[in-house]
Design a protein around this motif. Sequence first.
Motif, mmCIF file in Angstrom:
data_model
loop_
_atom_site.group_PDB
_atom_site.id
_atom_site.type_symbol
_atom_site.label_atom_id
_atom_site.label_comp_id
_atom_site.label_asym_id
_atom_site.label_seq_id
_atom_site.Cartn_x
_atom_site.Cartn_y
_atom_site.Cartn_z
ATOM 1 N N ASP A 9 42.245 98.834 -0.497
ATOM 2 C CA ASP A 9 42.102 97.386 -0.614
ATOM 3 C C ASP A 9 40.793 96.893 0.005
ATOM 4 O O ASP A 9 40.359 95.779 -0.272
ATOM 5 N N MET A 25 33.369 108.368 5.718
ATOM 6 C CA MET A 25 34.327 108.785 6.751
ATOM 7 C C MET A 25 35.681 109.130 6.136
ATOM 8 O O MET A 25 36.312 110.105 6.517
ATOM 9 N N ILE A 29 38.036 112.501 6.370
ATOM 10 C CA ILE A 29 39.449 112.444 6.758
ATOM 11 C C ILE A 29 40.311 113.106 5.682
ATOM 12 O O ILE A 29 41.227 113.879 5.993
ATOM 13 N N ALA B 46 37.226 111.005 13.730
ATOM 14 C CA ALA B 46 36.826 110.263 12.523
ATOM 15 C C ALA B 46 37.493 108.887 12.479
ATOM 16 O O ALA B 46 36.834 107.881 12.196
ATOM 17 N N THR B 47 38.786 108.816 12.774
ATOM 18 C CA THR B 47 39.461 107.505 12.714
ATOM 19 C C THR B 47 38.976 106.614 13.850
ATOM 20 O O THR B 47 38.986 105.392 13.739
ATOM 21 N N ARG B 49 35.851 106.521 14.832
ATOM 22 C CA ARG B 49 34.611 105.921 14.309
ATOM 23 C C ARG B 49 34.934 104.821 13.295
ATOM 24 O O ARG B 49 34.296 103.769 13.281
ATOM 25 N N VAL B 50 35.950 105.074 12.439
ATOM 26 C CA VAL B 50 36.360 104.047 11.474
ATOM 27 C C VAL B 50 36.881 102.812 12.220
ATOM 28 O O VAL B 50 36.578 101.673 11.844
ATOM 29 N N LEU B 53 33.990 100.792 13.446
ATOM 30 C CA LEU B 53 33.364 100.124 12.292
ATOM 31 C C LEU B 53 34.189 98.904 11.873
ATOM 32 O O LEU B 53 33.649 97.819 11.636
ATOM 33 N N LYS B 54 35.515 99.092 11.796
ATOM 34 C CA LYS B 54 36.384 97.992 11.376
ATOM 35 C C LYS B 54 36.384 96.854 12.405
ATOM 36 O O LYS B 54 36.388 95.680 12.042
ATOM 37 N N HIS B 57 33.212 94.813 12.193
ATOM 38 C CA HIS B 57 33.112 93.960 11.001
ATOM 39 C C HIS B 57 34.379 93.163 10.747
ATOM 40 O O HIS B 57 34.578 92.642 9.643
ATOM 41 N N LEU B 59 37.433 93.897 10.221
ATOM 42 C CA LEU B 59 38.302 94.324 9.119
ATOM 43 C C LEU B 59 39.692 94.654 9.673
ATOM 44 O O LEU B 59 39.808 95.108 10.816
ATOM 45 N N PRO B 60 40.755 94.451 8.875
ATOM 46 C CA PRO B 60 42.100 94.775 9.381
ATOM 47 C C PRO B 60 42.251 96.283 9.579
ATOM 48 O O PRO B 60 41.701 97.066 8.804
ATOM 49 N N ASP B 63 45.284 99.419 5.772
ATOM 50 C CA ASP B 63 44.818 99.193 4.404
ATOM 51 C C ASP B 63 45.876 99.799 3.480
ATOM 52 O O ASP B 63 45.850 100.995 3.177
ATOM 53 N N ASP B 126 43.536 105.532 8.684
ATOM 54 C CA ASP B 126 42.547 105.959 7.695
ATOM 55 C C ASP B 126 42.687 107.401 7.363
ATOM 56 O O ASP B 126 43.492 108.071 7.978
#
Lengths: 126, 126
Positions: A9, A25, A29, B46-47, B49-50, B53-54, B57, B59-60, B63, B126
């Motif tokens: 989404d 990323m 994963i 990895a999550t 880093r995500v 990032l979220k 910005h 972001l929720p 997802d 993620d």
Amino acid sequence: MSTDPRAGDAAKYVDPEIMAELLTMRSSIDNIDAALVHLLAERFKATQRVGVLKAEHKLPPADPGREKAQIERLKRLAAEAHLDPDFAEKFLNFIIEEVIRHHHAISEHPPQDSDPGAPFDWASQD
Amino acid sequence: MSTDPRAGDAAKYVDPEIMAELLTMRSSIDNIDAALVHLLAERFKATQRVGVLKAEHKLPPADPGREKAQIERLKRLAAEAHLDPDFAEKFLNFIIEEVIRHHHAISEHPPQDSDPGAPFDWASQD
């Protein structure tokens, strides 16, 4: 709009540059998840063989001494890899619960042969 | 009596020949578990880093579209690897629950830098 299934989404409202970083990323994963699933499949094949061995020799499915040693070792490995050791313990318990649940099938319905490609039916805590 | 830590309590009452077979299998299971722990550590990096990032910005963390695609893909990979697809789904949900739980730390306390070796504090579904 991106048609990459990894976009989810997020593609609806995320800046394209940030989306590109997110997709990179997510791709890593997804590769890790594929590796995890294949390793779990191998692990269950091994516990399936242990389950058959234990059923044939009337051994109990659970082994508290073995379980304690596994938890201590995994917590140590987790700490070395910067993974939360408590999460590693929770993870091992999650796996062991599942294999013990499946082990009952072996005690109740012993297999006729030990086909390693058999479906996910015979397992053991191990 | 065996002093191999993999023997657990089984060493007390198992025939030495069967014990040797059990130890061989346990050794493979332990190798697989070490690989799983290290892959999980990479996945959480990895999550993490995500998650950063979220958070940066706004972001929720979750997802649903991405999650649905992940579950479908993992169930397909699991079936190909002779792993119970429902277990693969349970496994992914177990991991995602953990990363969402940790993600709240990011929203509440954004990191001062994105040190990839930072402890297990920042993550995202993620």
